[in-house]
Design an enzyme around this catalytic site. Structure first.
Site, PDB file in Angstrom:
ATOM      1  N   HIS A 119       1.066  -1.322  -0.335  1.00 38.41           N
ATOM      2  CA  HIS A 119       0.213  -0.149   0.295  1.00 38.41           C
ATOM      3  C   HIS A 119       0.998   1.003   0.260  1.00 38.41           C
ATOM      4  CE1 HIS A 119      -2.324   3.100   2.171  1.00 38.41           C
ATOM      5  NE2 HIS A 119      -3.481   2.386   1.334  1.00 38.41           N
ATOM      6  N   GLN A 199      -5.055  -5.378   7.072  1.00 36.24           N
ATOM      7  CA  GLN A 199      -5.858  -6.230   6.816  1.00 36.24           C
ATOM      8  C   GLN A 199      -5.389  -7.564   7.190  1.00 36.24           C
ATOM      9  OE1 GLN A 199      -8.121  -5.515   4.749  1.00 36.24           O
ATOM     10  NE2 GLN A 199      -7.254  -3.267   3.431  1.00 36.24           N
ATOM     11  N   CYS A 360      -4.572   3.062  -3.382  1.00 31.27           N
ATOM     12  CA  CYS A 360      -3.453   2.973  -2.748  1.00 31.27           C
ATOM     13  C   CYS A 360      -2.473   1.892  -3.147  1.00 31.27           C
ATOM     14  CB  CYS A 360      -3.506   3.182  -1.287  1.00 31.27           C
ATOM     15  SG  CYS A 360      -4.928   4.449  -0.967  1.00 31.27           S
TER      16      CYS A 360
HETATM   17  C1  LIG Z   1      -5.554   0.936   4.581  1.00 28.85           C
HETATM   18  C2  LIG Z   1      -3.937   0.115   4.763  1.00 28.85           C
HETATM   19  C3  LIG Z   1      -3.634   0.975   4.723  1.00 28.85           C
HETATM   20  C4  LIG Z   1      -3.369   2.535   5.284  1.00 28.85           C
HETATM   21  O1  LIG Z   1      -5.031   2.535   6.376  1.00 28.85           O
HETATM   22  P1  LIG Z   1      -4.561   4.020   6.942  1.00 28.85           P
HETATM   23  O2  LIG Z   1      -5.480   3.777   8.220  1.00 28.85           O
HETATM   24  O3  LIG Z   1      -5.193   4.874   5.555  1.00 28.85           O
HETATM   25  O4  LIG Z   1      -3.567   4.518   7.135  1.00 28.85           O
HETATM   26  C5  LIG Z   1      -2.358   0.969   4.875  1.00 28.85           C
HETATM   27  N1  LIG Z   1      -2.001  -0.678   4.223  1.00 28.85           N
HETATM   28  C6  LIG Z   1      -2.651  -1.610   4.613  1.00 28.85           C
HETATM   29  C7  LIG Z   1      -2.453  -3.189   4.208  1.00 28.85           C
HETATM   30  C8  LIG Z   1      -4.285  -0.912   3.935  1.00 28.85           C
HETATM   31  O5  LIG Z   1      -5.140  -2.222   3.826  1.00 28.85           O
END
Ligand SMILES: *Cc1c(COP(=O)(O)O)cnc(C)c1O
Length: 402
Positions: A119, A199, A360
């Site tokens: 991400h 996740q 992302c």
């Molecule tokens: C959602 C997510 C993030 C970021 O989470 P935030 O709440 O936006 O900081 C980072 N890594 C993974 C794998 C994600 O799914």
């Protein structure tokens, strides 16, 4: 099965555009059970105050609730002590904290290993560090089946490797990564390991001691908790060797204009008033999860994923990207000749919430050879009826665009 039913989640009782909502975007953010909403309301209606300060009753009660949330998180991750749990705003801030603080121990030429599955939250902070210090970023590729290429990882590891920062589960594909094996290999060359569990904490059994990682991060809002709260787990001796991240109240021992001494972890890393209500809400989300039959939840989510894969794979013109042998709760796909955003828009008219975009994870999209995918993600409250709606939705989109 002792499963959480949809009715625990009040937002899911609504109609959207004339349809019962089929919420299939939990990988972006999960719905909240009434239990969490009530716990947060209780703090604000019964004993709200700042934490670690007031000697009065409200202050003591709120501090106990806040610190007990930290203990619940430590138990949830099987950390050795709650001193290893630092509250942050989200997973993103937790990774930025490690990059800014632990990153100070790195110098030009030191190597950080990332993967193509990451991400942006686990890419951009390391890019900043590279710009500042000249550390070198190395990237582990994925294989044709979209699992991580472990042979390539082993080749990238070497005496210059100082950190391996890797997701335990891809938010764009659902690929599950063998993080315990990665941690063992990384430690063998003296590197530290950060695992992005944003996740994984939702869908897998997580035990940071079994994984053997030095850092583990996750975010509250994907774990049925509120937004605005996240967690950095750090092995105590590693955290204790790290300088502060931000300066301010709460994180200091003694302050004069000439000399400042800092508290021990975790407080050294928690400058200013924390997200009090949200931390307590995250503790409640963990209580809620602990009240469920974890095995049954995981089996339920697996069954939903398998059924969705089966239904979509049978539709001509559908390409499925989530193909790694080890995967969970996420189905990324495309429909021939239809832009993912158009699919999501038509789905919304049908009361189906999915995500369309790059998730992302633009480097991963480049590897997949697409700009975007459609992602359906499954959570504890989803049902086979939701999967049915997803498949019907794909048929309708195909008709509409044919
Ligand atoms: C959602 C997510 C993030 C970021 O989470 P935030 O709440 O936006 O900081 C980072 N890594 C993974 C794998 C994600 O799914």
């Amino acid at each position: 099965m002792a499963l959480a039913m949809k009715q625990d989640f009040p937002a899911l009782a609504q109609m959207v555009n004339g349809h019962a909502v089929a919420y299939l975007d939990s990988a972006a953010s999960a719905q909240k059970p009434q239990y969490v909403i009530d716990a947060m309301n209780r703090v604000m209606t019964e004993h709200y105050s700042n934490v670690h300060r007031g000697v009065y009753t409200f202050g003591a009660k709120t501090t106990v609730a806040f610190e007990s949330a930290r203990k619940k998180i430590a138990q949830f991750l099987n950390a050795a002590t709650e001193k290893e749990i630092v509250f942050t705003r989200n997973a993103t801030e937790a990774i930025n904290l490690v990059a800014a603080s632990f990153g100070q121990s790195l110098k030009a030429g030191d190597e950080i290993i990332l993967t193509e599955l990451e991400h942006h939250a686990n890419i951009v902070p390391w890019y900043f560090l590279k710009e500042q210090t000249g550390v070198v970023l190395k990237v582990v590729p994925i294989r044709a089946d979209r699992s991580l290429d472990m042979a390539a990882f082993k080749k990238l590891l070497g005496p210059k490797t100082k950190l391996v920062a890797v997701t335990q589960m891809s938010n764009a594909l659902g690929t599950v990564v063998p993080v315990a094996e990665i941690a063992a290999k990384a430690h063998a060359v003296g590197a530290k390991v950060l695992v992005d569990g944003s996740q994984a904490v939702v869908h897998l059994d997580v035990d940071v001691q079994k994984i053997g990682c030095d850092f583990y991060v996750f975010t509250g809002h994907k774990l049925y908790g509120p937004s605005g709260i996240g967690v950095l787990y750090g092995r105590y001796e590693v955290l204790n060797g790290m300088p502060p991240y931000q300066g301010g109240g709460e994180m200091i021992e003694q302050v004069s204009f000439d000399k400042i001494t800092f508290k021990e972890p975790p407080y050294r890393f928690e400058a200013g008033t924390p997200a009090i209500v949200e931390a307590i809400g995250l503790g409640a989300a963990i209580d809620y999860m602990n009240g469920l039959d974890k095995k049954a939840v995981h089996a339920h989510e697996r069954a939903l994923l398998q059924e969705a894969e089966k239904r979509l794979a049978a539709i001509p013109g559908v390409t499925i990207f989530s193909t790694a042998p080890e995967r969970a709760a996420i189905l990324s796909f495309a429909i021939d000749k239809v832009h993912p955003h158009d699919v999501a828009t038509v789905f919304d008219q049908l009361g189906i919430a999915v995500r369309a975009g790059h998730h992302c994870a633009q480097p991963l999209m480049k590897v997949l050879g697409v700009a975007a995918t459609i992602r359906a993600s499954f959570a504890v409250y989803n049902t086979l009826a939701d999967v049915e709606r997803l498949a019907e939705g794909v048929h309708k989109v195909k008709k509409l665009f044919s």
